[in-house]
Scaffold this active site. Structure first.
Site, PDB file in Angstrom:
ATOM      1  N   GLU A  13      -1.376   8.531  13.165  1.00  0.00           N
ATOM      2  CA  GLU A  13      -2.199   8.496  11.987  1.00  0.00           C
ATOM      3  C   GLU A  13      -3.255   8.394  12.537  1.00  0.00           C
ATOM      4  OE1 GLU A  13       0.886   5.558   9.166  1.00  0.00           O
ATOM      5  OE2 GLU A  13      -0.594   4.735  10.707  1.00  0.00           O
TER       6      GLU A  13
ATOM      7  N   GLY B 212       5.462   1.865   2.031  1.00  0.00           N
ATOM      8  CA  GLY B 212       6.610   2.115   1.146  1.00  0.00           C
ATOM      9  C   GLY B 212       6.344   1.976  -0.451  1.00  0.00           C
TER      10      GLY B 212
ATOM     11  N   MET C   8       1.986  -3.512   5.894  1.00  0.00           N
ATOM     12  CA  MET C   8       2.123  -4.653   6.822  1.00  0.00           C
ATOM     13  C   MET C   8       0.530  -5.146   7.274  1.00  0.00           C
ATOM     14  SD  MET C   8       5.478  -3.601   9.061  1.00  0.00           S
ATOM     15  CE  MET C   8       5.533  -5.108   9.894  1.00  0.00           C
ATOM     16  N   GLU C   9      -0.492  -4.438   6.843  1.00  0.00           N
ATOM     17  CA  GLU C   9      -1.686  -4.536   7.450  1.00  0.00           C
ATOM     18  C   GLU C   9      -3.004  -4.823   6.348  1.00  0.00           C
ATOM     19  OE1 GLU C   9       0.036  -1.778   8.313  1.00  0.00           O
ATOM     20  OE2 GLU C   9       0.835  -2.610  10.124  1.00  0.00           O
TER      21      GLU C   9
ATOM     22  N   ASP D   9       8.253   6.228   2.207  1.00  0.00           N
ATOM     23  CA  ASP D   9       9.404   5.665   1.803  1.00  0.00           C
ATOM     24  C   ASP D   9       9.566   5.151   0.480  1.00  0.00           C
ATOM     25  OD1 ASP D   9       8.386   3.937   4.257  1.00  0.00           O
ATOM     26  OD2 ASP D   9       9.609   2.740   2.796  1.00  0.00           O
TER      27      ASP D   9
HETATM   28  N1  ADE Z   1       5.095   1.175   6.018  1.00  0.00           N
HETATM   29  C1  ADE Z   1       5.816   2.125   5.677  1.00  0.00           C
HETATM   30  N2  ADE Z   1       6.908   1.903   4.936  1.00  0.00           N
HETATM   31  C2  ADE Z   1       6.858   0.578   4.713  1.00  0.00           C
HETATM   32  C3  ADE Z   1       7.870  -0.594   4.309  1.00  0.00           C
HETATM   33  N3  ADE Z   1       9.047   0.027   3.830  1.00  0.00           N
HETATM   34  N4  ADE Z   1       7.677  -1.558   4.534  1.00  0.00           N
HETATM   35  C4  ADE Z   1       6.553  -2.050   5.161  1.00  0.00           C
HETATM   36  N5  ADE Z   1       5.664  -1.434   5.611  1.00  0.00           N
HETATM   37  C5  ADE Z   1       5.897   0.092   5.473  1.00  0.00           C
END
Ligand code: ADE
Length: 263
Positions: free
Chosen positions: A25, A91, A200-201, A224
């Site tokens: 990225e 996600g 996550m950030e 996803d």
């Molecule tokens: N980043 C991309 N997909 C994710 C997911 N399913 N959970 C947490 N961080 C992500």
């Protein structure tokens, strides 16, 4: 949830800090930067240069909230950034949020923060707020750019069965867990029904920016559905679809931003 406080902060002088969690990225965005000079601090490599006429500092955040809070603080304290942008994948959680869609965080919540009964669930104790704001001007520029970019997704998108990606704005949730289970995704959505996407950030960066009264924005490409279906091909999606789309959105949005006011 409490009303959002502190949104719409004035961009200060100082470069724009740009962070991503994954090297692919960051590399895509770095390709837009002229005259990049690098520095190493606290195990991070920081790249300073110009992107569409704006001073920028780019770096990997590290994965997760603590690494991101550290990197954000470093960008503010050592590099004097006047605002921050996080760009990466997430996600999809919300019902209409599909792989290939773009999500711009209006607010962020740490879904794994729970200091109850000392304070309400999700509340950041030292700020007294749970939903952390992003800056509406930065976000508006990114939304406008994203709406253009989704009209012509990269050719590789077809190989992933993507048709017409959409642009969403709203709540993004962050936590120190990669969500890859239908049950976990359903629990998160039950607890935080407005959540569009999980990553996550972002909330960690937004928390540090709230403490420093600095504007920030979070741009996420949905890679996803946070469920237990094996993801198509994450690495290929990242390099051939998500990273090129994010780069194009950032390029257009930064070009449209006014230069920061002095002072
Ligand atoms: N980043 C991309 N997909 C994710 C997911 N399913 N959970 C947490 N961080 C992500």
């Amino acid at each position: 949830m409490e009303p959002v406080r502190g949104a719409g902060r004035q961009m200060r002088t100082g470069p724009l800090g740009i962070m991503s969690a994954l090297p692919e990225e960051l590399a895509a965005i770095l390709a837009l930067v002229d005259e990049a000079k690098t520095a190493e601090v606290a195990g991070r490599r920081l790249h300073r240069g110009q992107l569409r006429g704006h001073d920028v500092v780019l770096t990997l955040s590290g994965m997760g909230k603590v690494a991101t809070a550290l990197t954000t603080t470093l960008l503010i304290e050592r590099f004097g950034v006047g605002g921050l942008l996080f760009s990466g994948v997430a996600g999809g959680l919300g019902p209409g949020v599909q792989v290939g869609d773009v999500v711009l965080a209006r607010t962020l919540v740490q879904h794994d923060l729970d200091a109850s009964p000392l304070c309400p669930r999700y509340q950041v104790p030292d700020l007294g707020m749970d939903e952390l704001p992003t800056d509406h001007r930065l976000r508006a520029a990114l939304v406008a750019a994203a709406r253009t970019v989704v009209q012509a997704p990269p050719a590789a998108a077809a190989a992933f069965g993507l048709k017409q990606p959409r642009v969403h704005e709203g709540l993004v949730i962050s936590g120190d867990r990669f969500i890859a289970s239908t049950a976990q995704a359903a629990t998160l959505l039950k607890e935080l029904p407005r959540a569009l996407a999980v990553e996550m950030e972002g909330a960690a960066m937004a928390q540090v920016c709230a403490a420093y009264c600095l504007p920030c924005a979070v741009l996420r490409l949905v890679s996803d559905r946070a469920d237990d279906q094996a993801h198509v091909d994450f690495q290929r999606f990242l390099s051939e679809v998500a990273s090129p789309m994010s780069r194009e959105i950032i390029s257009r949005a930064v070009a449209a931003w006014p230069q920061p006011a002095p002072g």
